[in-house]
Design an enzyme around this catalytic site. Sequence first.
Site, PDB file in Angstrom:
ATOM      1  N   SER A  61       0.755  -1.217  -0.062  1.00  0.00           N
ATOM      2  CA  SER A  61       0.029   0.008   0.053  1.00  0.00           C
ATOM      3  C   SER A  61       0.952   1.303  -0.060  1.00  0.00           C
ATOM      4  CB  SER A  61      -0.789   0.258   1.511  1.00  0.00           C
ATOM      5  OG  SER A  61      -1.852  -1.281   1.416  1.00  0.00           O
TER       6      SER A  61
HETATM    7  N1  SAM Z   1      -0.078  -4.900   4.269  1.00  0.00           N
HETATM    8  C1  SAM Z   1       0.519  -5.393   2.952  1.00  0.00           C
HETATM    9  C2  SAM Z   1       2.034  -4.613   2.904  1.00  0.00           C
HETATM   10  O1  SAM Z   1       2.486  -4.019   3.946  1.00  0.00           O
HETATM   11  O2  SAM Z   1       2.808  -4.754   2.026  1.00  0.00           O
HETATM   12  C3  SAM Z   1      -0.149  -4.839   1.809  1.00  0.00           C
HETATM   13  C4  SAM Z   1      -1.253  -5.664   1.277  1.00  0.00           C
HETATM   14  S1  SAM Z   1      -1.900  -5.782  -0.153  1.00  0.00           S
HETATM   15  C5  SAM Z   1      -2.533  -4.348  -0.409  1.00  0.00           C
HETATM   16  C6  SAM Z   1      -3.290  -6.887   0.235  1.00  0.00           C
HETATM   17  C7  SAM Z   1      -2.831  -8.381   0.479  1.00  0.00           C
HETATM   18  O3  SAM Z   1      -3.913  -9.228   1.237  1.00  0.00           O
HETATM   19  C8  SAM Z   1      -2.365  -9.220  -0.935  1.00  0.00           C
HETATM   20  O4  SAM Z   1      -0.951  -9.554  -0.456  1.00  0.00           O
HETATM   21  C9  SAM Z   1      -3.420 -10.176  -0.771  1.00  0.00           C
HETATM   22  O5  SAM Z   1      -2.765 -11.497  -1.375  1.00  0.00           O
HETATM   23  C10 SAM Z   1      -3.658 -10.525   0.466  1.00  0.00           C
HETATM   24  N2  SAM Z   1      -5.057 -11.047   0.602  1.00  0.00           N
HETATM   25  C11 SAM Z   1      -6.301 -11.026   0.063  1.00  0.00           C
HETATM   26  N3  SAM Z   1      -6.976 -11.740   0.708  1.00  0.00           N
HETATM   27  C12 SAM Z   1      -6.598 -12.467   1.744  1.00  0.00           C
HETATM   28  C13 SAM Z   1      -6.945 -13.544   2.704  1.00  0.00           C
HETATM   29  N4  SAM Z   1      -8.190 -13.905   2.702  1.00  0.00           N
HETATM   30  N5  SAM Z   1      -5.987 -13.710   3.534  1.00  0.00           N
HETATM   31  C14 SAM Z   1      -4.954 -13.466   3.792  1.00  0.00           C
HETATM   32  N6  SAM Z   1      -4.557 -12.432   2.869  1.00  0.00           N
HETATM   33  C15 SAM Z   1      -5.143 -12.041   1.692  1.00  0.00           C
END
Ligand code: SAM
Length: 223
Positions: A61
Amino acid sequence: MEFEGKRIELVENLKKRGVLSNPKVINAMLTVPRHKFVPEAAQSSAYIDSPLSIGSGQTISAPHMNAMMCELLDLHEGDKVLEIGTGSGYHAALCAEIVAPKDSITPGHVYTIERHKELANNAKKALNETSYSTQVTVIHGDGTLGNKENAPFDKILVTASSPKKIPPPLMEQLKDNGILCIPAGSKEWGQDLYVIKKKGKHFETNKITGVRFVPLIGKFGFD
Ligand code: SAM
């Protein structure tokens, strides 16, 4: 300019824009090396206030969103935090810097769940290289189920966008007086960031601002 200089400049800009004011969050953003959590080719852009691609079709993000969510969570030393959506591991490291600083005698802990195995492994590596691996546990799995073994949590942050119905396990696994920060809305467009506070059997919900996140995919998320 060296990475540290760029990091200071980014933090100053976020302060000027009014996105960042909590001294603990400011300190975390000045301390955690964001460039170590992005692919090598993107390191020169690590201190631009923008999301960056981290592989598997996912992004880290934008820094203003990390800052805003950390402030909304009102993190304190000793808090037990659950993050859904580890991605690069950067946001988990920011939380760890606040809840479990290196000299803490009452350290908290960050549990973070990622559905893409490759990203979970990369995040583990980055957290290890930046010395956050003792304060952060990375779990590969479906974060919409929460993490029953380590519940309840003082704070839960979700960094992917949930459907309007918030995953029930996350509401259940929040401590009384705990805070959940979560984007929710439609899969592609029209999401809002919410802060939900648990008060006994009730939940107080506040809509903060419009946002755009990748979808939360899982049993209590999108298909
Ligand atoms: N917090 C992260 C960082 O500091 O880089 C950025 C997160 S990114 C915007 C959103 C993440 O949520 C992605 O890596 C995606 O694969 C993950 N995601 C989506 N659905 C999910 C789920 N049900 N459980 C775990 N991770 C999930």
